[in-house]
Design an enzyme around this catalytic site. Sequence first.
Site, mmCIF file in Angstrom:
data_model
loop_
_atom_site.group_PDB
_atom_site.id
_atom_site.type_symbol
_atom_site.label_atom_id
_atom_site.label_comp_id
_atom_site.label_asym_id
_atom_site.label_seq_id
_atom_site.Cartn_x
_atom_site.Cartn_y
_atom_site.Cartn_z
ATOM 1 N N CYS A 121 -1.144 -4.597 7.291
ATOM 2 C CA CYS A 121 -0.048 -4.566 6.311
ATOM 3 C C CYS A 121 1.328 -4.500 6.992
ATOM 4 O O CYS A 121 1.756 -5.482 7.568
ATOM 5 C CB CYS A 121 -0.270 -3.436 5.307
ATOM 6 S SG CYS A 121 0.701 -3.666 3.815
ATOM 7 N N HIS A 162 -5.677 -3.726 3.245
ATOM 8 C CA HIS A 162 -5.931 -2.401 3.834
ATOM 9 C C HIS A 162 -7.432 -2.164 4.031
ATOM 10 O O HIS A 162 -8.070 -1.489 3.207
ATOM 11 C CB HIS A 162 -5.337 -1.308 2.938
ATOM 12 C CG HIS A 162 -3.860 -1.182 3.072
ATOM 13 N ND1 HIS A 162 -3.256 -0.387 4.023
ATOM 14 C CD2 HIS A 162 -2.863 -1.779 2.378
ATOM 15 C CE1 HIS A 162 -1.945 -0.485 3.907
ATOM 16 N NE2 HIS A 162 -1.676 -1.332 2.919
ATOM 17 N N GLU A 217 -8.867 -0.160 5.941
ATOM 18 C CA GLU A 217 -9.200 1.265 6.132
ATOM 19 C C GLU A 217 -9.560 1.945 4.814
ATOM 20 O O GLU A 217 -10.380 2.863 4.795
ATOM 21 C CB GLU A 217 -8.049 1.996 6.858
ATOM 22 C CG GLU A 217 -6.850 2.384 6.022
ATOM 23 C CD GLU A 217 -5.906 1.222 5.666
ATOM 24 O OE1 GLU A 217 -6.210 0.064 6.016
ATOM 25 O OE2 GLU A 217 -4.873 1.493 5.016
#
Length: 252
Positions: free
Chosen positions: A115, A223, A225
């Site tokens: 990002c 994202h 994660e």
Amino acid sequence: MKKPIIGVLGSLNKEVMPSYEVLTRICCSIDYFQAIEKAGGIPIMLPITDKENIESQISLCDGFVFPGGMDINPLIYEEEPHPKLGINSLELDKYQYEFIKRVIFHTKKSFFAICRGYQMLNIVLGGNLYQDISEIEKEDGKIINQHIQLGHSSQGSHSIIVEKGNPLYDLVGEKYTVNSYHHQSIKKLGKDLKIIAKSKDNVIEAIEYIDDKRSFAIGVQWHPEHMAHQDDKAVTLFKKLIEAAKQEGEKK
Ligand code: MN
């Protein structure tokens, strides 16, 4: 080799205290650290520091995650602020710009840019951004996707189409669903970067840094994660970084 150490760049969080003093914290979402651990690495957070200490921070780590965070101040790529520009910190931008530049040009260490980190990677290599995604409509066509999703962050919301011949394609194939939390996106692509995925409305969603020094140098607009809690492919992206960091560490 022991488990590789993966450095994650810390962000800044400013909070006004009851005394009206502004307290600044170095922070980063815990999901980065959990995803790195789940994938077999040891995460450490790297705080903003003086330029002269960046080299030492880099030498502590075998690989890097350049994480998400606030908007990037456009002054760093010599543009004026768009009315929709969000909260930003030129101080943090200058540190991360310098850090990423040194990782790219002074080391052979692998990295995974996410990002804001992905956008900063593009800027370091001479690219720039649409400061607000609505700007794309003036130049490159219609935005049809919701790029700031309202659904849960662990779940994908829009699809991406992946080009052949890169580690992302090998892992997720031609079509994959990603989450989306960005109102900025890549405009001009930086040098030695290759677009490896786009959304159906033509937003650049993943890039690869092309060089022969390292085996994993990928950037993504989403994202992974957050998705790593329930999507094995998201964890595998971190595993690829960690395998690359391990191999490169063993060559030393
Ligand atoms: Mn998106």
